[in-house]
Design an enzyme around this catalytic site. Structure first.
Site, PDB file in Angstrom:
ATOM      1  NE  ARG A   1      -2.777   0.993   3.750  1.00 51.13           N
ATOM      2  CZ  ARG A   1      -3.238   0.976   4.383  1.00 51.13           C
ATOM      3  NH1 ARG A   1      -4.630   0.815   4.475  1.00 51.13           N
ATOM      4  NH2 ARG A   1      -2.262   0.726   5.551  1.00 51.13           N
TER       5      ARG A   1
ATOM      6  CE  LYS B   1      -2.019   4.349   6.424  1.00 44.14           C
ATOM      7  NZ  LYS B   1      -3.238   5.422   8.062  1.00 44.14           N
TER       8      LYS B   1
ATOM      9  CD  GLU C   1     -11.660   6.015   5.825  1.00 49.65           C
ATOM     10  OE1 GLU C   1     -11.342   5.050   6.329  1.00 49.65           O
ATOM     11  OE2 GLU C   1     -11.641   6.385   4.088  1.00 49.65           O
TER      12      GLU C   1
HETATM   13  N1  PXG Z   1      -9.365   4.821   7.320  1.00 49.51           N
HETATM   14  C1  PXG Z   1      -8.115   5.602   7.590  1.00 49.51           C
HETATM   15  C2  PXG Z   1      -8.565   6.760   7.178  1.00 49.51           C
HETATM   16  C3  PXG Z   1      -7.228   5.611   8.000  1.00 49.51           C
HETATM   17  O1  PXG Z   1      -6.159   6.668   8.173  1.00 49.51           O
HETATM   18  C4  PXG Z   1      -7.897   2.765   8.441  1.00 49.51           C
HETATM   19  C5  PXG Z   1      -8.509   3.617   7.874  1.00 49.51           C
HETATM   20  C6  PXG Z   1      -7.364   1.302   9.162  1.00 49.51           C
HETATM   21  O2  PXG Z   1      -6.599   1.397   8.177  1.00 49.51           O
HETATM   22  P1  PXG Z   1      -6.043   0.064   8.337  1.00 49.51           P
HETATM   23  O3  PXG Z   1      -4.716  -0.595   7.192  1.00 49.51           O
HETATM   24  O4  PXG Z   1      -5.017   0.347   9.468  1.00 49.51           O
HETATM   25  O5  PXG Z   1      -6.619  -1.168   9.200  1.00 49.51           O
HETATM   26  C7  PXG Z   1      -7.390   3.876   8.996  1.00 49.51           C
HETATM   27  C8  PXG Z   1      -5.490   3.739   9.269  1.00 49.51           C
HETATM   28  C9  PXG Z   1      -4.344   6.657  14.368  1.00 49.51           C
HETATM   29  C10 PXG Z   1      -3.768   6.508  12.904  1.00 49.51           C
HETATM   30  O6  PXG Z   1      -3.287   7.238  14.965  1.00 49.51           O
HETATM   31  C11 PXG Z   1      -5.210   5.667  12.477  1.00 49.51           C
HETATM   32  C12 PXG Z   1      -4.367   5.566  10.896  1.00 49.51           C
HETATM   33  C13 PXG Z   1      -3.354   6.480  10.641  1.00 49.51           C
HETATM   34  C14 PXG Z   1      -2.886   7.607  11.195  1.00 49.51           C
HETATM   35  C15 PXG Z   1      -3.131   7.218  12.585  1.00 49.51           C
HETATM   36  O7  PXG Z   1      -4.999   6.074  15.608  1.00 49.51           O
HETATM   37  N2  PXG Z   1      -5.240   4.735  10.005  1.00 49.51           N
END
Ligand code: PXG
Length: 310
Positions: A70, A169, A202
């Site tokens: 990713r 991301k 989301e």
């Molecule tokens: N949606 C968004 C917008 C995200 O940033 C997820 C979904 C979940 O994706 P994954 O691949 O982790 O299952 C994310 C990921 C935090 C933090 O501090 C979380 C994310 C990014 C940066 C910081 O909780 N999220």
């Protein structure tokens, strides 16, 4: 009402320094005090870069390949060439964990356009900046998992697919940060984000699922959701257990009418939601299917991954 926010914390700046963390920075493993980047770095000046948040469980890095794929896909979209192969990046992440004696932890991998000039021109940036932080993780309070979260829909929309793809991301998290502030100011832990047509997309840092009967629904990524690694894993688990999983657009009506609701993310894993916009979801307790999927997810995280220590 609880003002707690979902957060990841390595403690204060002093605490981090005291821990003597070793950071991977541009080819070297340096003490956290010496982990410095240029103020002309376009990651700082313009949020021009990409990142990943990854977990290690019991000495194994969970779904590292998927996270790195990713990362490279995000970098490709923004036309940023990462000067390491996927294999080299795998070694960097593993070594950073090893250096910090991480067994259970959180890994933050960041690639920026690198130092440049005052001006957008990315082609004047000499060399991408790469850093990796591997730290212990402070888990979310257990009560969130036991009792479920209360969330609200916020006015800030999720980045629209017609702009920079929300599948990237990127270091531009302002929309999500605004959403998080809006939720926090209302005394809840997370923000439900919609798109311009009112479809649920989301949360600020997690994907969302709703359950109706024995069917799970999650918004398709084309609406503007990140293709979460946890989301994909939950879809696999649920399908394997014989539940139907449907990726199709739905609205707040469907959320209010759901039997169960939960969020997924690397940091949060799976976390039940029991209240949305002050409406109680289902019976107001974490649902049966939600609890089962969270349990199975936890089982998988501790048995599957790239080994840090051989
Ligand atoms: N949606 C968004 C917008 C995200 O940033 C997820 C979904 C979940 O994706 P994954 O691949 O982790 O299952 C994310 C990921 C935090 C933090 O501090 C979380 C994310 C990014 C940066 C910081 O909780 N999220």
């Amino acid at each position: 009402m609880a003002k707690a926010a979902i957060f990841l914390s390595a403690g204060s700046a002093e605490e981090v320094t005291r821990l003597g963390l070793k950071i991977y920075l541009n080819g070297k493993y340096v003490d956290v005090r010496n982990a410095k980047i240029s103020i002309f770095d376009h990651g700082v000046l313009y949020g021009d870069g990409v990142f990943e948040g990854i977990r290690a469980y019991k000495g194994c890095i969970f779904r590292l390949k998927q996270h790195l794929e990713r990362l490279y896909a995000s970098a490709k979209y923004i036309m940023l060439k990462i000067p390491l192969t996927l294999g080299q990046m795998t070694d960097v992440v593993v070594n950073t964990c090893r250096m910090n004696k991480i067994k259970d932890g959180y890994i933050r991998l960041v690639v920026t356009r690198g130092p440049g000039t005052l001006g957008l021109a990315p082609w004047l940036c000499t060399k991408p900046t790469i850093f990796v932080i591997a730290d212990r993780i402070k888990l979310y309070p257990e009560e969130f998992y036991k009792n479920g979260l209360s969330i609200i829909t916020v006015p800030t929309l999720r980045n629209l697919p017609e702009t920079t793809s929300p599948r990237v991301k990127s270091l531009n998290y302002l929309n999500n940060i605004l959403a998080k502030i809006e939720a926090h100011n209302s005394g809840v832990q997370e923000a439900l984000m919609l798109n311009q047509r009112g479809y649920v997309v989301e949360c600020s840092g997690e994907n969302i699922f709703i359950v109706k009967g024995s069917t799970l629904y999650t918004p398709p990524v084309y609406l503007g959701a990140l293709k979460g690694i946890t989301r994909d894993c939950i879809i696999e688990i649920a399908t394997h257990l014989g539940f139907r999983v449907i990726e199709e657009p739905f609205t707040r009506f469907d959320v209010f009418d759901a039997d169960e609701c939960f969020l997924t993310g690397t940091a949060a894993e799976g976390i039940p939601v029991v209240k949305v916009d002050n409406r109680i979801i289902g019976n107001g307790r974490p649902g049966k299917i939600t609890k089962l999927l969270i349990k199975k997810y936890r089982e998988i995280t501790s048995t599957d991954g790239v080994m840090i220590y051989s």
